[in-house]
Design an enzyme around this catalytic site. Structure first.
Site, PDB file in Angstrom:
ATOM      1  N   ALA A   1      55.626 -26.212 -13.381  1.00 56.16           N
ATOM      2  CA  ALA A   1      55.024 -24.874 -13.386  1.00 56.16           C
ATOM      3  C   ALA A   1      53.519 -24.992 -13.557  1.00 56.16           C
ATOM      4  O   ALA A   1      53.028 -25.904 -14.224  1.00 56.16           O
ATOM      5  CB  ALA A   1      55.614 -24.026 -14.509  1.00 56.16           C
ATOM      6  N   ASP A   2      52.806 -24.060 -12.954  1.00 57.52           N
ATOM      7  CA  ASP A   2      51.359 -24.010 -13.122  1.00 57.52           C
ATOM      8  C   ASP A   2      50.890 -22.573 -12.945  1.00 57.52           C
ATOM      9  O   ASP A   2      51.571 -21.761 -12.311  1.00 57.52           O
ATOM     10  CB  ASP A   2      50.645 -24.913 -12.113  1.00 57.52           C
ATOM     11  N   GLN A   3      49.747 -22.285 -13.527  1.00 53.57           N
ATOM     12  CA  GLN A   3      49.180 -20.944 -13.421  1.00 53.57           C
ATOM     13  C   GLN A   3      47.677 -21.052 -13.186  1.00 53.57           C
ATOM     14  O   GLN A   3      47.000 -21.851 -13.834  1.00 53.57           O
ATOM     15  CB  GLN A   3      49.449 -20.142 -14.694  1.00 53.57           C
TER      16      GLN A   3
END
Length: 202
Positions: free
Chosen positions: A78-80
């Site tokens: 996951a990344d933002q």
């Protein structure tokens, strides 16, 4: 009755407490094994500039890295990213940089792009990018300083200098988007895919 029907726990390629809490609250068992990758270096070398594309790439790279070290396991990366117009932001290095980011974001609307990738044995099985739009209220230097005093180290642990699940909520006039996306893990599309793979009881 058991909710999770997988052969073993999911692997979360992240040390984010918010992401871990979201999975725990949803009843998904997992092992947290952070990916040891150079995020800024990978993003720069890719030549990508669109925040959503960068988030998708980094989610994929994190999952692939951990997958290579844990064959057979289902790995969630996951990344933002945060974008103000066409400009992307990174996590602030220190309090001064956090204050600078908050001054730039104050009184304006920015976007959070949250990406996930599910990988097993180096093969991507599912990927998603979700967007939330955040309107920060106007802030003067005194208000920013007061917030940073209260937030402490948490102001430098998240892009934009805030955690909306904590004191950062005081910085906003409006939030438009999925709660899970804002916290960095688009949970609903993830659960939908897991159900489609018969990994959840319902």
């Amino acid at each position: 009755m058991t909710l999770w029907l997988g052969p073993g726990p999911l692997v979360l390629a992240s040390q984010s407490r918010a992401r871990q809490a979201l999975l725990s609250n949803a009843g998904i068992p997992f092992d947290a094994i952070p990916a040891d990758i150079d995020e800024r270096g990978i993003a720069k070398a890719s030549g990508l500039s669109a925040p959503g594309e960068i988030a998708a790439l980094l989610a994929q790279e994190k999952a692939a890295f951990v997958s290579n070290h844990h064959p057979g396991r289902l790995v969630l990366g996951a990344d933002q990213t945060l974008a103000l117009g066409a400009r992307g932001f990174n996590k602030p290095a220190d309090r001064n940089e956090a204050a600078k980011q908050l001054r730039e974001l104050a009184g304006r609307r920015h976007e959070l792009h949250a990406a996930i990738a599910l990988v097993r044995n180096g093969v991507t099985l599912f990927a998603d990018v979700s967007i939330a739009r955040m309107t920060m209220r106007p802030l003067n230097d005194e208000e920013i300083a007061a917030y940073l005093d209260l937030a402490g180290d948490k102001a430098t642990s998240s892009v934009g200098g805030y955690q909306v699940e904590g004191l950062g909520v005081h910085l906003f006039d409006g939030i438009h988007g999925d709660h899970f996306t804002i916290l960095g893990l688009p949970l609903l599309p993830l659960l939908g895919f897991l159900r489609s793979q018969k990994l959840l009881a319902f």
